[in-house]
Write a protein that holds these residues in place. Sequence first.
Motif: not given
Length: 384
Positions: A191-196, A263-264, A255-257, A198-203
């Motif tokens: 989840p941290f990698f996905i948030q970072r 992003v591979p 986690w899905y976004d 994709l530059n999500r502030t509320n991931g």
Amino acid sequence: MGSLKHVPLWSLGFRPFFLAGAMFACVALAVWGLWLYGHFPQAQATVGMLAWHRHEMPFGFATAIIGGFLLTAVPNWTGRPGLSGWPLLGLLLVWLAARLAWWLPIPQSGLLALQLPFLPLLVLVLGRELMAAGKRDNYPILVVLALLAGCQALTLAGIAQDDAGLQRRGALAALWLIAALMSVIGGRVIPFFIQRGLNRTNGAVGHPRQTQALLIASLLAALLIGTGFNEVPQPWLAALYALIGTLHLLRLWRWYDRGIWRVPLLWSLYLAYAWLLIAVLAMALWQLGVLPQQSLATHSLAVGGMGGLILAMIARVSLGHTGRPLKPSSAVSLGFALVLLAGVCRVFVVPFASIGLGLSVVLWCAAFAVFVQGYTRTLLTPRQ
């Protein structure tokens, strides 16, 4: 002599162990595939290739990558220097000696003895740092590693006694312990990698209680396998695997976004983690007598889950810890797809066509060969 730690390869654990582990992944599966098709001699005559394969995938390949990851992560968690220089080289040589021993003309007792030291030494090194820093929340990882060492001892006892059942119990229990580690570490970093990424502030964020539940349930599954409850289907055990599957499904949903597909380094992690869900559902079906072969569940976990997550993680960690942009080459991105396709061939093609086994081996070897080709220079050169 002390200057070895200034050589990039020996500066931190991920460098030599990711490189050695990925190379071994190529070689070991190629050897296994060639032997299956009658084109390679057997390992030590007193052991046999099936025992070698059962032992080497969890205790050779996977433990190298686990060791490299934790030898890199623990210094981040503790703020203490990581293992480097001659001690790191020594630990790698312990691992390497165990891999080579299978092909040397030594007594079986010597072969088995050389397999044992690596995991206890890893526990000792990591435990010393975690205890010195008072990082008690990471002690469960030490417990899992210690249990892995116990599973290895069980597998080796089966080899020494020529007891295929004991070998199988030790190796399968180890795979589910590795699944427990993937659940814990994946729950922290994906989840941290996905948030970072994709530059999500509320991931999505990690849920510690869910991680604890997955850890306990996975440890219970491994314990039941190791103690022999998994020799024949047990319908009541389907509930345990259904629980684990539900927890994995909740994670995947949370986690899905849709941005991950661009992003591979993200879709590779997400799809590999989904193989854990496939594996536990397949185990539930096997326990209920619906699925005829437990090996399909085992290889869902080993090929798609373990192989896929390992390849995606070592690609991401290697870039991040060497200061490179988090953008793998198109060849490495193809490698992510190849290892996932290897899982598809092994699990969904083999029951209908034997060619699926050969395809799975070729795809796996190609996936890790792409990593070796694309990352050797990165791992051998200084941080940018």
